[in-house]
Design an enzyme around this catalytic site. Structure first.
Site, PDB file in Angstrom:
ATOM      1  N   GLU A 149       0.795  -1.242   0.000  1.00  0.00           N
ATOM      2  CA  GLU A 149       0.000   0.000   0.000  1.00  0.00           C
ATOM      3  C   GLU A 149       0.825   1.289   0.000  1.00  0.00           C
ATOM      4  O   GLU A 149       0.652   2.146   0.859  1.00  0.00           O
ATOM      5  CB  GLU A 149      -0.957  -0.010   1.203  1.00  0.00           C
ATOM      6  CG  GLU A 149      -1.901  -1.195   1.174  1.00  0.00           C
ATOM      7  CD  GLU A 149      -2.857  -1.247   2.374  1.00  0.00           C
ATOM      8  OE1 GLU A 149      -2.723  -0.416   3.282  1.00  0.00           O
ATOM      9  OE2 GLU A 149      -3.730  -2.134   2.386  1.00  0.00           O
ATOM     10  N   GLU A 255      -6.412 -10.557  -1.083  1.00  0.00           N
ATOM     11  CA  GLU A 255      -7.144 -10.388   0.183  1.00  0.00           C
ATOM     12  C   GLU A 255      -8.657 -10.336  -0.063  1.00  0.00           C
ATOM     13  O   GLU A 255      -9.367  -9.467   0.452  1.00  0.00           O
ATOM     14  CB  GLU A 255      -6.685  -9.105   0.903  1.00  0.00           C
ATOM     15  CG  GLU A 255      -5.176  -9.043   1.102  1.00  0.00           C
ATOM     16  CD  GLU A 255      -4.689  -7.886   1.968  1.00  0.00           C
ATOM     17  OE1 GLU A 255      -5.522  -7.202   2.588  1.00  0.00           O
ATOM     18  OE2 GLU A 255      -3.462  -7.682   2.011  1.00  0.00           O
TER      19      GLU A 255
HETATM   20  C1  XIL Z   1      -5.863  -6.108   8.575  1.00  0.00           C
HETATM   21  C2  XIL Z   1      -6.199  -7.294   9.443  1.00  0.00           C
HETATM   22  O1  XIL Z   1      -7.142  -8.093   8.786  1.00  0.00           O
HETATM   23  C3  XIL Z   1      -6.727  -6.807  10.771  1.00  0.00           C
HETATM   24  O2  XIL Z   1      -6.888  -7.910  11.669  1.00  0.00           O
HETATM   25  C4  XIL Z   1      -5.774  -5.798  11.392  1.00  0.00           C
HETATM   26  O3  XIL Z   1      -6.337  -5.263  12.555  1.00  0.00           O
HETATM   27  C5  XIL Z   1      -5.464  -4.686  10.417  1.00  0.00           C
HETATM   28  O4  XIL Z   1      -4.983  -5.236   9.216  1.00  0.00           O
HETATM   29  N1  XIL Z   1      -4.876  -4.495   3.845  1.00  0.00           N
HETATM   30  C6  XIL Z   1      -3.844  -5.297   4.251  1.00  0.00           C
HETATM   31  C7  XIL Z   1      -4.002  -6.138   5.443  1.00  0.00           C
HETATM   32  O5  XIL Z   1      -2.824  -5.400   3.563  1.00  0.00           O
HETATM   33  O6  XIL Z   1      -2.795  -6.331   6.142  1.00  0.00           O
HETATM   34  C8  XIL Z   1      -5.050  -5.601   6.376  1.00  0.00           C
HETATM   35  O7  XIL Z   1      -5.250  -6.576   7.392  1.00  0.00           O
HETATM   36  C9  XIL Z   1      -6.326  -5.307   5.631  1.00  0.00           C
HETATM   37  C10 XIL Z   1      -6.097  -4.297   4.558  1.00  0.00           C
END
Ligand code: XIL
Length: 466
Positions: A149, A255
């Site tokens: 990101e 994701e």
């Molecule tokens: C999120 C997790 O799912 C949560 O449990 C945590 O509190 C915050 O991070 N993009 C990403 C992930 O790359 O690492 C994130 O994961 C969600 C958004």
């Protein structure tokens, strides 16, 4: 001189051809999922583990992030990452590493976020981090998100400490460092809300193209697919994957989750009925594009999801029952039949009783590292090291006490002879008690019981969270 220039031109051309060959997967699209490692290793309910085994690949939802693995500059904490890698190896699963550097200040450890750095000193931190983590997991983790990101929605560089202090080439630097540490692991860039061609996607594509043309070692891209209001058409998703593939990059959907919030009709059952269609589109887009090697769902059960509030975004319901979304993933991605079991197996028979080899006196030793209160709260777990002797296997109940009162406990089955890890999850109430107690002492008690019914007890060196 002319000859030399000619040779250089041919070499440059070859390079262009070599990098321009579109990426193509060699087998079926893999199905991966994100894992909460404390749950994986210590949920007494076997359904979480049994369902996790249905996937081809695992990603730690949090436990390999810098925030969790690097509580202080001096401490690298690989216990949970190692536990997931061991589970994956035992189940013939790939492991995707998430993530070396995340451009997100609130998810960056405080010692980095609040430190006063120069470009040189922060690059040194980055080098140290990437080097230790890649070396630790070398050969056991096949792909890494080197950077997560780095772009803002308008396509500019996102604001975060790495960009502020190091400057706009920080992403490139991270990839160069990673490649110098491990020439074999696949290095990926991961991005949110760039799932289809939009301003951020175009910036990502331009950055990737620039990297490829200048030999910055980028092997692939993850498009997160945390879907929200918009449910893109299959053609848009395919276009996004195809154009990255044309740069010679592997692509995965890294994701995926599909909250039912935005699925039109008012009732939950009606919305749930529309969800498999979205899963079908995503799966069909990946399947149709040879660059797309994997779809990873961000968790798998609606019981434990990053999207809150009745999102029900995942392919298994709260009771680990496969939803229509799961059937659709199988239908589209496994047309020739399953490559792994497709439904959680029935609960396993009780573990074979070990013959209590009475090779001596049953012993158990426990150790709890002195940890900062902040670290315990962030990990939401206590990690205890155990060593068993004088038997083959035993079940060990680990109880943490705070000022003498029971705080939390977990039961683990361990084998004798090598140090093993028990993870004691800390729920909301336990974390509140810890926060209030501040300097209270945590004492660990471990009681091992073997197949012959013998038992042994240990107390860990008391530790006071600082
Ligand atoms: C999120 C997790 O799912 C949560 O449990 C945590 O509190 C915050 O991070 N993009 C990403 C992930 O790359 O690492 C994130 O994961 C969600 C958004």
């Amino acid at each position: 001189m002319r000859l030399l220039a000619g040779t250089a031109a041919v070499a440059a051309l070859l390079l262009v051809f070599a990098t321009a060959a579109p990426a193509a997967r060699t087998g079926p699209v893999e199905l991966g999922t994100a894992i909460g490692v404390p749950t994986l290793v210590s949920d007494p309910d076997p359904r979480y583990r049994d369902t996790a085994r249905l996937f081809d690949a695992l990603t730690a939802e949090n436990d390999m992030k810098m925030y969790y693995q690097r509580p202080t500059r001096a401490v690298f904490d690989f216990a949970l990452g190692d536990a997931m890698v061991a589970f994956a190896a035992a189940n013939f699963q790939q492991v995707h590493g998430h993530t070396l550097i995340w451009c997100n200040d609130s998810s960056t450890p405080g010692w980095v976020r609040n430190g006063s750095w120069t470009r040189t000193s922060l690059l040194a931190v980055m080098t140290e981090h990437i080097t230790r983590v890649l070396n630790h997991y070398r050969g056991r983790v096949s792909t890494w998100d080197v950077v997560n990101e780095a772009l803002a929605d308008d396509g500019s560089m996102r604001d975060c400490i790495w960009n502020r202090v190091i400057g706009g080439d920080w992403v490139e630097q991270a990839f160069r460092i990673a490649r110098s540490v491990d020439p074999n692991v696949r290095l990926l860039y991961n991005e949110v809300r760039a799932d289809v061609p939009n301003a951020k996607y175009e910036a990502l594509l331009a950055m990737a193209g620039d990297f490829k043309s200048r030999g910055v070692p980028l092997d692939g891209v993850g498009l997160q697919f945390h879907l929200s209001e918009n449910h893109p058409a299959q053609a848009q998703m395919e276009e996004a994957i195809r154009r990255l593939g044309e740069l010679g990059l592997d692509v995965h959907i890294s994701e995926l989750d599909v909250p039912i919030w935005y699925l039109g009709p008012p009732t939950i059952p009606e919305r749930l009925a529309l969800q498999p269609e979205i899963y079908r589109r995503v799966a069909a887009a990946c399947q149709a594009q040879p660059a797309c090697f994997r779809i990873t769902t961000w968790g798998f059960t609606d019981r434990l999801t990053y999207r809150c509030c009745n999102a029900k975004p995942l392919p298994f319901d709260e009771e680990y029952r496969p939803k229509p979304a799961w059937a659709v993933l199988q239908e589209v991605l496994r047309p020739g039949g399953p490559t792994r079991p497709i439904a959680p197996p029935p609960p396993p028979p009780p573990a074979p009783q070990a013959t209590a080899a009475s090779t001596g006196v049953l012993t158990v030793a426990a150790r709890l590292k002195r940890q900062r209160l902040r670290t315990l709260l962030r990990r939401r777990a206590l990690v205890v090291k155990l060593l068993l002797g004088g038997t083959d296997t035993a079940s060990v109940r680990v109880t943490a006490r705070l000022r003498g009162r029971r705080l939390a406990s977990a039961v683990v089955n361990i084998a004798a002879g090598r140090t093993q890890t028990a993870v004691v999850p800390l729920g909301f109430g336990e974390r509140r008690r810890l926060r209030r107690a501040r300097r209270g002492r945590i004492v660990i008690e471990a009681v091992a019981t073997d197949a012959a019914g013998r038992s042994a007890k240990a107390r860990a060196a008391p530790t006071a969270p600082r």
